[in-house]
Design an enzyme around this catalytic site. Structure first.
Site, PDB file in Angstrom:
ATOM      1  N   SER A 248       0.799  -1.229   0.000  1.00  0.00           N
ATOM      2  CA  SER A 248       0.000   0.000   0.000  1.00  0.00           C
ATOM      3  C   SER A 248       0.830   1.277   0.000  1.00  0.00           C
ATOM      4  CB  SER A 248      -0.943   0.007   1.211  1.00  0.00           C
ATOM      5  OG  SER A 248      -0.255  -0.375   2.380  1.00  0.00           O
ATOM      6  N   ARG A 249       2.027   1.189   0.571  1.00  0.00           N
ATOM      7  CA  ARG A 249       2.825   2.423   0.719  1.00  0.00           C
ATOM      8  C   ARG A 249       4.299   2.127   0.457  1.00  0.00           C
ATOM      9  NH1 ARG A 249       3.056   3.894   6.057  1.00  0.00           N
ATOM     10  NH2 ARG A 249       1.995   2.042   6.846  1.00  0.00           N
TER      11      ARG A 249
ATOM     12  N   ASP B 253      -3.056  -9.243   7.794  1.00  0.00           N
ATOM     13  CA  ASP B 253      -1.893  -9.045   8.672  1.00  0.00           C
ATOM     14  C   ASP B 253      -0.980 -10.250   8.489  1.00  0.00           C
ATOM     15  OD1 ASP B 253      -0.080  -9.006  10.741  1.00  0.00           O
ATOM     16  OD2 ASP B 253      -1.538  -8.501  12.304  1.00  0.00           O
ATOM     17  N   VAL B 254       0.186 -10.041   7.898  1.00  0.00           N
ATOM     18  CA  VAL B 254       1.055 -11.181   7.583  1.00  0.00           C
ATOM     19  C   VAL B 254       1.608 -11.856   8.831  1.00  0.00           C
ATOM     20  CG1 VAL B 254       1.695 -10.312   5.295  1.00  0.00           C
ATOM     21  CG2 VAL B 254       3.168  -9.803   7.268  1.00  0.00           C
TER      22      VAL B 254
ATOM     23  N   ASN C 193       7.544  -8.100   1.488  1.00  0.00           N
ATOM     24  CA  ASN C 193       8.012  -6.730   1.719  1.00  0.00           C
ATOM     25  C   ASN C 193       7.503  -6.146   3.039  1.00  0.00           C
ATOM     26  OD1 ASN C 193       8.729  -3.775   0.884  1.00  0.00           O
ATOM     27  ND2 ASN C 193       6.520  -3.753   1.230  1.00  0.00           N
TER      28      ASN C 193
ATOM     29  N   SER D 142      17.206  -5.645   4.494  1.00  0.00           N
ATOM     30  CA  SER D 142      17.663  -4.294   4.806  1.00  0.00           C
ATOM     31  C   SER D 142      19.167  -4.333   5.034  1.00  0.00           C
ATOM     32  CB  SER D 142      16.982  -3.795   6.088  1.00  0.00           C
ATOM     33  OG  SER D 142      17.588  -2.610   6.551  1.00  0.00           O
TER      34      SER D 142
ATOM     35  N   TYR E 183      14.698  -5.357  15.141  1.00  0.00           N
ATOM     36  CA  TYR E 183      14.598  -5.131  13.690  1.00  0.00           C
ATOM     37  C   TYR E 183      15.817  -5.730  12.972  1.00  0.00           C
ATOM     38  CZ  TYR E 183      14.062  -2.592   9.255  1.00  0.00           C
ATOM     39  OH  TYR E 183      13.931  -2.267   7.931  1.00  0.00           O
TER      40      TYR E 183
ATOM     41  N   LYS F 205      15.903  -8.894  10.209  1.00  0.00           N
ATOM     42  CA  LYS F 205      16.409  -8.790   8.832  1.00  0.00           C
ATOM     43  C   LYS F 205      17.560  -9.767   8.592  1.00  0.00           C
ATOM     44  CE  LYS F 205      13.445  -5.755   7.415  1.00  0.00           C
ATOM     45  NZ  LYS F 205      12.446  -6.112   6.404  1.00  0.00           N
TER      46      LYS F 205
ATOM     47  N   ILE G 232      15.842   4.404   2.141  1.00  0.00           N
ATOM     48  CA  ILE G 232      14.855   4.688   1.102  1.00  0.00           C
ATOM     49  C   ILE G 232      13.834   5.681   1.666  1.00  0.00           C
ATOM     50  CG2 ILE G 232      13.210   3.651  -0.515  1.00  0.00           C
ATOM     51  CD1 ILE G 232      16.068   2.435  -0.750  1.00  0.00           C
TER      52      ILE G 232
HETATM   53  P1  NAP Z   1       6.410   1.806   5.278  1.00  0.00           P
HETATM   54  O1  NAP Z   1       6.465   3.003   4.424  1.00  0.00           O
HETATM   55  O2  NAP Z   1       6.255   1.961   6.748  1.00  0.00           O
HETATM   56  O3  NAP Z   1       5.263   0.827   4.718  1.00  0.00           O
HETATM   57  C1  NAP Z   1       5.030  -0.377   5.386  1.00  0.00           C
HETATM   58  C2  NAP Z   1       4.117  -1.238   4.569  1.00  0.00           C
HETATM   59  O4  NAP Z   1       3.971  -2.509   5.234  1.00  0.00           O
HETATM   60  C3  NAP Z   1       2.713  -0.664   4.440  1.00  0.00           C
HETATM   61  O5  NAP Z   1       2.210  -1.036   3.193  1.00  0.00           O
HETATM   62  C4  NAP Z   1       1.946  -1.358   5.564  1.00  0.00           C
HETATM   63  O6  NAP Z   1       0.542  -1.482   5.324  1.00  0.00           O
HETATM   64  C5  NAP Z   1       2.585  -2.739   5.500  1.00  0.00           C
HETATM   65  N1  NAP Z   1       2.464  -3.505   6.733  1.00  0.00           N
HETATM   66  C6  NAP Z   1       2.896  -3.186   7.976  1.00  0.00           C
HETATM   67  N2  NAP Z   1       2.592  -4.168   8.844  1.00  0.00           N
HETATM   68  C7  NAP Z   1       1.955  -5.121   8.136  1.00  0.00           C
HETATM   69  C8  NAP Z   1       1.366  -6.368   8.466  1.00  0.00           C
HETATM   70  N3  NAP Z   1       1.377  -6.837   9.717  1.00  0.00           N
HETATM   71  N4  NAP Z   1       0.787  -7.101   7.476  1.00  0.00           N
HETATM   72  C9  NAP Z   1       0.755  -6.632   6.198  1.00  0.00           C
HETATM   73  N5  NAP Z   1       1.281  -5.454   5.831  1.00  0.00           N
HETATM   74  C10 NAP Z   1       1.866  -4.710   6.793  1.00  0.00           C
HETATM   75  O7  NAP Z   1       7.745   0.931   5.119  1.00  0.00           O
HETATM   76  P2  NAP Z   1       8.829   0.899   3.932  1.00  0.00           P
HETATM   77  O8  NAP Z   1       9.894   1.862   4.252  1.00  0.00           O
HETATM   78  O9  NAP Z   1       8.148   0.967   2.632  1.00  0.00           O
HETATM   79  O10 NAP Z   1       9.436  -0.555   4.171  1.00  0.00           O
HETATM   80  C11 NAP Z   1       9.005  -1.671   3.428  1.00  0.00           C
HETATM   81  C12 NAP Z   1       9.974  -2.822   3.709  1.00  0.00           C
HETATM   82  O11 NAP Z   1      11.288  -2.417   3.351  1.00  0.00           O
HETATM   83  C13 NAP Z   1      10.041  -3.225   5.168  1.00  0.00           C
HETATM   84  O12 NAP Z   1      10.228  -4.603   5.292  1.00  0.00           O
HETATM   85  C14 NAP Z   1      11.287  -2.493   5.664  1.00  0.00           C
HETATM   86  O13 NAP Z   1      11.860  -3.138   6.779  1.00  0.00           O
HETATM   87  C15 NAP Z   1      12.157  -2.581   4.440  1.00  0.00           C
HETATM   88  N6  NAP Z   1      13.207  -1.574   4.367  1.00  0.00           N
HETATM   89  C16 NAP Z   1      12.932  -0.238   4.383  1.00  0.00           C
HETATM   90  C17 NAP Z   1      13.965   0.673   4.279  1.00  0.00           C
HETATM   91  C18 NAP Z   1      13.752   2.153   4.229  1.00  0.00           C
HETATM   92  O14 NAP Z   1      14.752   2.900   4.293  1.00  0.00           O
HETATM   93  N7  NAP Z   1      12.521   2.659   4.132  1.00  0.00           N
HETATM   94  C19 NAP Z   1      15.281   0.230   4.198  1.00  0.00           C
HETATM   95  C20 NAP Z   1      15.535  -1.137   4.205  1.00  0.00           C
HETATM   96  C21 NAP Z   1      14.484  -2.023   4.273  1.00  0.00           C
HETATM   97  P3  NAP Z   1      -0.492  -0.292   5.710  1.00  0.00           P
HETATM   98  O15 NAP Z   1      -0.274   0.805   4.701  1.00  0.00           O
HETATM   99  O16 NAP Z   1      -1.827  -0.909   5.589  1.00  0.00           O
HETATM  100  O17 NAP Z   1      -0.141   0.142   7.090  1.00  0.00           O
END
Ligand code: NAP
Length: 265
Positions: free
Chosen positions: A13-14, A66-67, A93, A154, A167, A171, A200
């Site tokens: 979604s995001r 909810d995964v 993801n 990550s 966290y 990972k 990111i």
């Molecule tokens: P984000 O903007 O916070 O988005 C999180 C996403 O995960 C949303 O779509 C949310 O859904 C969904 N979500 C959260 N809990 C969930 C659950 N229990 N079941 C199903 N969906 C769930 O995070 P992001 O930055 O895009 O991160 C996405 C992935 O990349 C994560 O695994 C994160 O650890 C990894 N990552 C991120 C970064 C970074 O710098 N941003 C770096 C390395 C790795 P809703 O919209 O419905 O809440």
């Protein structure tokens, strides 16, 4: 059997998940966009996917689950199969960061259970469920079937943050899980990869915006900018469209070169 391959993206979604959904839709996949609570954001991802998808394609759909919950994972897989009768790609993801970002001397079991439950247990058992489905499909493969699983880990799999221990551990565990599944599923022709994003620009990193803006100019990453969800989406799209056919269990760093370790001069 429908001709178009189908991808299931958790947390679509995001943020990064949205970037992945859009790039997969652009690459010809029908996409099941999973979300946990933010239906409006999921609908926006669907709109963005439909805007880049083939006009005669099957389109994308959204699915709340909810995964971290077994019953939800089952419902998510069933909904995808009911809608499209095939499942070619799983992208694990969905993820959350440490609750309260407490130092490991203060960290709570509540945060541990939540973070590990979603980031690691959820991905592991969703992979297990989908792997059964993919192996079943390989008995009589649908057209263009290239079963692939991608885990979004990550740099925190190896870069230590003592205020986000759970966290980091989730990972690192996901990284090992990638290798286990790659080994186990190779005989079925299912490839498994780890995509390892750096920093990111998403809701997850929004609180650190000013800090990272500064760090990028100081050279935190050799490529001096934020990563974007599209950067990660393009890497995933390359993997699931067969860009690395003789590779499995591989790590793809999408981090602007953060993992490079220059020798001091
Ligand atoms: P984000 O903007 O916070 O988005 C999180 C996403 O995960 C949303 O779509 C949310 O859904 C969904 N979500 C959260 N809990 C969930 C659950 N229990 N079941 C199903 N969906 C769930 O995070 P992001 O930055 O895009 O991160 C996405 C992935 O990349 C994560 O695994 C994160 O650890 C990894 N990552 C991120 C970064 C970074 O710098 N941003 C770096 C390395 C790795 P809703 O919209 O419905 O809440």
């Amino acid at each position: 059997m429908l001709e178009q391959p189908v991808a299931l993206v958790t947390g679509g979604s995001r943020g990064i998940g949205r970037g992945i959904c859009v790039e997969l839709a652009r690459s010809g996949f029908a996409v099941c966009i999973n979300y946990q609570g933010n239906e409006r954001a999921a609908r926006e991802t669907q709109r963005l996917c439909d805007a880049v998808a083939h006009p005669h394609g099957l389109g994308s759909d959204i699915c709340q689950a909810d995964v971290g919950q077994a019953a939800d994972r089952e419902r998510l897989v069933q909904a995808t199969l009911d809608r499209w009768q095939r499942l070619d790609v799983l992208v694990n993801n969905a993820g959350i960061t440490s609750i309260g970002r407490l130092d490991i001397l203060e960290a709570t079991e509540e945060s541990w259970d939540k973070v590990l439950g979603i980031n690691l247990k959820g991905a592991f058992f969703l992979t297990q469920r989908v792997a059964w489905e993919m192996t079943r499909l390989t008995q009589s493969p649908p057209p263009n079937f290239q079963p692939t699983i991608v885990n979004i880990s990550s740099v925190s799999a190896y870069a230590l943050s003592t205020n986000r221990g759970d966290y980091c551990i989730s990972k690192a565990g996901l990284s090992l899980a990638t290798q286990l599944w790659a080994l186990r599923l190779a005989d079925f022709g299912i490839r498994v990869y780890e995509v390892r994003p750096g920093i990111i620009e998403t809701d997850m990193t929004a609180a650190g915006k000013d800090k990272y803006d500064h760090l990028f100019t100081e050279g935190l990453t050799p490529i001096r900018r934020w990563g974007t969800p599209a950067d990660v989406g393009k890497a995933v799209a390359a993997l699931v469209t067969g860009a690395l056919p003789y590779c499995t269990g591989e790590v793809i760093n999408v981090d602007g070169g953060y993992h490079l370790r220059p020798f001091p001069r």
